[in-house]
Design a protein around this motif. Sequence first.
Motif, mmCIF file in Angstrom:
data_model
loop_
_atom_site.group_PDB
_atom_site.id
_atom_site.type_symbol
_atom_site.label_atom_id
_atom_site.label_comp_id
_atom_site.label_asym_id
_atom_site.label_seq_id
_atom_site.Cartn_x
_atom_site.Cartn_y
_atom_site.Cartn_z
ATOM 1 N N PRO A 109 15.817 -31.603 -20.585
ATOM 2 C CA PRO A 109 14.579 -32.374 -20.382
ATOM 3 C C PRO A 109 14.332 -32.738 -18.922
ATOM 4 O O PRO A 109 13.197 -32.667 -18.457
ATOM 5 C CB PRO A 109 14.807 -33.623 -21.228
ATOM 6 N N ALA A 110 15.387 -33.082 -18.206
ATOM 7 C CA ALA A 110 15.199 -33.440 -16.799
ATOM 8 C C ALA A 110 14.673 -32.239 -16.019
ATOM 9 O O ALA A 110 13.763 -32.366 -15.189
ATOM 10 C CB ALA A 110 16.515 -33.918 -16.197
ATOM 11 N N GLY A 111 15.242 -31.081 -16.316
ATOM 12 C CA GLY A 111 14.809 -29.856 -15.635
ATOM 13 C C GLY A 111 13.360 -29.531 -15.956
ATOM 14 O O GLY A 111 12.586 -29.147 -15.078
ATOM 15 N N ILE A 112 13.008 -29.711 -17.231
ATOM 16 C CA ILE A 112 11.636 -29.433 -17.646
ATOM 17 C C ILE A 112 10.667 -30.352 -16.909
ATOM 18 O O ILE A 112 9.650 -29.916 -16.374
ATOM 19 C CB ILE A 112 11.491 -29.613 -19.178
ATOM 20 N N HIS A 113 11.050 -31.606 -16.845
ATOM 21 C CA HIS A 113 10.219 -32.597 -16.175
ATOM 22 C C HIS A 113 10.010 -32.212 -14.708
ATOM 23 O O HIS A 113 8.906 -32.281 -14.171
ATOM 24 C CB HIS A 113 10.890 -33.970 -16.275
ATOM 25 N N GLU A 114 11.102 -31.781 -14.102
ATOM 26 C CA GLU A 114 11.070 -31.425 -12.690
ATOM 27 C C GLU A 114 10.121 -30.240 -12.435
ATOM 28 O O GLU A 114 9.304 -30.261 -11.518
ATOM 29 C CB GLU A 114 12.495 -31.079 -12.265
ATOM 30 N N ILE A 115 10.248 -29.215 -13.294
ATOM 31 C CA ILE A 115 9.405 -28.030 -13.128
ATOM 32 C C ILE A 115 7.936 -28.400 -13.296
ATOM 33 O O ILE A 115 7.069 -27.950 -12.554
ATOM 34 C CB ILE A 115 9.778 -26.954 -14.170
ATOM 35 N N ARG A 116 7.679 -29.243 -14.284
ATOM 36 C CA ARG A 116 6.306 -29.675 -14.522
ATOM 37 C C ARG A 116 5.740 -30.364 -13.283
ATOM 38 O O ARG A 116 4.618 -30.102 -12.856
ATOM 39 C CB ARG A 116 6.286 -30.650 -15.694
ATOM 40 N N GLY A 117 6.576 -31.240 -12.711
ATOM 41 C CA GLY A 117 6.164 -31.947 -11.498
ATOM 42 C C GLY A 117 5.868 -30.961 -10.374
ATOM 43 O O GLY A 117 4.870 -31.100 -9.654
ATOM 44 N N THR A 118 6.737 -29.969 -10.251
ATOM 45 C CA THR A 118 6.551 -28.964 -9.201
ATOM 46 C C THR A 118 5.218 -28.237 -9.383
ATOM 47 O O THR A 118 4.460 -28.051 -8.428
ATOM 48 C CB THR A 118 7.696 -27.931 -9.243
ATOM 49 N N MET A 119 4.934 -27.846 -10.627
ATOM 50 C CA MET A 119 3.699 -27.103 -10.875
ATOM 51 C C MET A 119 2.480 -27.960 -10.539
ATOM 52 O O MET A 119 1.538 -27.503 -9.912
ATOM 53 C CB MET A 119 3.640 -26.650 -12.337
ATOM 54 N N ARG A 120 2.558 -29.235 -10.948
ATOM 55 C CA ARG A 120 1.435 -30.132 -10.694
ATOM 56 C C ARG A 120 1.222 -30.280 -9.190
ATOM 57 O O ARG A 120 0.106 -30.219 -8.691
ATOM 58 C CB ARG A 120 1.742 -31.493 -11.344
ATOM 59 N N ARG A 121 2.340 -30.440 -8.488
ATOM 60 C CA ARG A 121 2.252 -30.650 -7.040
ATOM 61 C C ARG A 121 1.659 -29.414 -6.355
ATOM 62 O O ARG A 121 0.786 -29.522 -5.491
ATOM 63 C CB ARG A 121 3.665 -30.929 -6.500
ATOM 64 N N LEU A 122 2.107 -28.232 -6.796
ATOM 65 C CA LEU A 122 1.585 -26.997 -6.203
ATOM 66 C C LEU A 122 0.079 -26.883 -6.419
ATOM 67 O O LEU A 122 -0.662 -26.492 -5.521
ATOM 68 C CB LEU A 122 2.301 -25.778 -6.804
ATOM 69 N N ALA A 123 -0.340 -27.262 -7.630
ATOM 70 C CA ALA A 123 -1.771 -27.182 -7.920
ATOM 71 C C ALA A 123 -2.538 -28.208 -7.088
ATOM 72 O O ALA A 123 -3.624 -27.930 -6.588
ATOM 73 C CB ALA A 123 -2.014 -27.419 -9.404
ATOM 74 N N ASP A 124 -1.942 -29.384 -6.917
ATOM 75 C CA ASP A 124 -2.613 -30.424 -6.142
ATOM 76 C C ASP A 124 -2.719 -30.038 -4.669
ATOM 77 O O ASP A 124 -3.574 -30.538 -3.953
ATOM 78 C CB ASP A 124 -1.878 -31.762 -6.300
ATOM 79 N N GLU A 125 -1.827 -29.147 -4.225
ATOM 80 C CA GLU A 125 -1.917 -28.653 -2.852
ATOM 81 C C GLU A 125 -3.031 -27.623 -2.710
ATOM 82 O O GLU A 125 -3.226 -27.062 -1.636
ATOM 83 C CB GLU A 125 -0.601 -27.979 -2.433
ATOM 84 N N GLY A 126 -3.687 -27.318 -3.815
ATOM 85 C CA GLY A 126 -4.811 -26.379 -3.743
ATOM 86 C C GLY A 126 -4.475 -24.972 -4.187
ATOM 87 O O GLY A 126 -5.280 -24.065 -4.061
ATOM 88 N N ARG A 127 -3.243 -24.774 -4.690
ATOM 89 C CA ARG A 127 -2.891 -23.432 -5.153
ATOM 90 C C ARG A 127 -3.259 -23.286 -6.627
ATOM 91 O O ARG A 127 -3.486 -24.274 -7.321
ATOM 92 C CB ARG A 127 -1.390 -23.201 -4.987
ATOM 93 N N THR A 128 -3.268 -22.039 -7.064
ATOM 94 C CA THR A 128 -3.501 -21.782 -8.478
ATOM 95 C C THR A 128 -2.152 -21.508 -9.136
ATOM 96 O O THR A 128 -1.346 -20.752 -8.590
ATOM 97 C CB THR A 128 -4.405 -20.545 -8.656
ATOM 98 N N VAL A 129 -1.920 -22.135 -10.269
ATOM 99 C CA VAL A 129 -0.663 -21.905 -10.973
ATOM 100 C C VAL A 129 -0.976 -21.342 -12.359
ATOM 101 O O VAL A 129 -1.750 -21.935 -13.105
ATOM 102 C CB VAL A 129 0.150 -23.209 -11.123
#
Lengths: 328, 331
Positions: B171-191
């Motif tokens: 679960p911790a890993g899943i949470h982390e990946i989710r956060g990463t994806m959100r952050r990448l998208a917030d930087e203006g990238r497409t995920v």
Amino acid sequence: MRLLGVELRRLAARRLIVLVLLGGLAATVLIVVGAWFSAQPPTEAQLAEAQTMYEQELEYWEQNGEQMVTDCLESEEVDSELEGEDVDYGCDQMAPQLEWFLPYSPPLEEVFTSNLTTMAFLPVMLMLIIGVTVTAAELSTGTMSTWLTFVPRRTRVVLSKITASALVAVPLTALIMALVVGGLYGVYAFHGTTGTISVGLWTEVVWIALRTIALGAVTAAVGSALGVLLRHTAVALGLVFVWSVVVEQILRGTAPGLQPYLLSMNLIAWVQGGTSYWINECRDSADGVLCEGIERTLSMGAASIYLGVGTVVVLLLATLVFRRRDVG
Amino acid sequence: MGQTDYAIVTRELRKTYRGARGRHVAVDSLDLRVPVGGVHGFLGPNGSGKTTTIRMLLGLVRADSGRMRIFGQHVPEQLPEVVGRVGAIVESPKFFPSFTGRTNLDLLARAIDAPRGRVDEVLEATGLRERGADRYRGYSLGMKQRLAIAATLLKQPDLLIFDEPTNGLDPAGIHEIRGTMRRLADEGRTVLVSSHILAEVEQVADTVSIIGRGRLLATGPVADVIGDRTAAVRVGVAEPERARQVLETAGLLVRVEGQHLMVDGERDPARISWLLGTNGLWVNELAPVRVGLESVFLELTGSTTLGADDSGTSPGGEPRSPSLGTEGGAR
Ligand SMILES: Nc1ncnc2c1ncn2[C@@H]1O[C@H](COP(=O)(O)OP(=O)(O)O)[C@@H](O)[C@H]1O
Ligand SMILES: [Mg+2]
């Protein structure tokens, strides 16, 4: 060019190279140790024993030698007439020699000419292993798909890998050959039995080594291409082994006429600078079918064409297949 | 919207694999549209063709027919031009086990001529700075996944493709990946993130596409596509088989899940309880639950199950539509 540099780096980082090199060194040590034993001058005991036997033989020779030579010359004459051509039974070399009774130790000259070509296949086989794993390991572990998401130009990818394995094969083969030649010379020098080695012989040795290095590079390239085609190291190596050791040996026995087309013969002809083989030629005659063995030569030139064409075909095939294939 | 408003467009994309039993369709006239910006969930059960689609986009496998564009460039023909903008992890991270994390990244960085120091930056960004000198072989699954993300970041990509990135993570890993994806998208990238688990994507995605058996079933903003379809009622009952018949006769969609029944398309537990009670069936559990992708599929297709070996009829006794592809999903 950049890709080639990266592939060379990747190879340098692979432990496999070190393992193969260690294997090569171990085998070289075995070769040199073997040579050390066979080149060893006879011991006191062996000499003494040989001396006794030689003296006994000499005694016998002094009593019967003349008669033996006469008999020999007589049968030489009779057989020459029967055959219709001169035969030589070596009647003038019948006097016993001390060395007949000593263990045979090949002179360095002989080791350098005939044994060296056999030993040359050690580095060549190692280069095959390196070449195959360069590509097969990447395909079977899936790292190739990661690579292709960075470098999607497939032709460049496959050619850079093939070229890289050919390039690393050069110093590795050279190193092993240098160790083998140096080791053999060292053994004879240690025993003080090098004899005089002509410039011609040294030139021959250098040529054998150079041709082996070239063969090592080509073999690594072909190995990488086979790795691309077959995707698994064990499968590719198994195929080469089964072909050259099993299939070709059977063909050699059952269809001797095919010998100039066998991979193994062409490899030997290339390294040795030409080789010869025997075939039976039979014809009908009054007394039935008459067969005689005829020696044929396979020149180095013919072998280089055979190997060159084969290499180009395999490399081309691998490139075309890799361009089209789905990578998992 | 014009072509360039989409990061990914596929049209009539098709791929078949040759198998022991003839050709087998993995992706079937797929029209996928991934808008630029944000996280796009690519949902479908195992074996529905997600990975195959991603592989085709990346030029790893060859499509039988159809067209694909990434940022308006035709792929695979123009992949060399566009690949520098695309970072992708297909299925699981794949690196040389005997190389260190840093060496693995270094080789990739050199291949694309990334600026010096980029490897350090991405190691730092993914929290692998300390472990960069360790062999990949010794990495935990989470670290492997982080290294794979680090590799995609070497390119500073505009589009990131993550194929089931949370598979096998805790679960911790899943949470982390989710956060990463959100952050990448917030930087203006497409995920683009694929998953067979709805809940995984629902929370992070802005838009989704749902595929089944290689075909597009639904696409659009998460709220529109998934919205309120994701509720079901779990029913515990002593005679599940008879209860199923009763509920199906009443027009409800029912699945058997172990000892329980899952009732989709009926959000009022009281009606279920009443239906069963009037038929002499006593309910020992009645709980509204959030359900997964299966019930969304159910509503999208009317199929009662996703499995290949399902038997039974769909509501109303009509011949049921073909089940969605989970068969052969050995990969
Ligand atoms: N290399 C392959 N060879 C044969 N069949 C394959 C291959 N890859 C995938 N498939 C089949 O294609 C279908 C789609 O697989 P995949 O794209 O991996 O689905 P998903 O990623 O959605 O789980 C499955 O039925 C799978 O068995
Ligand atoms: Mg998949």
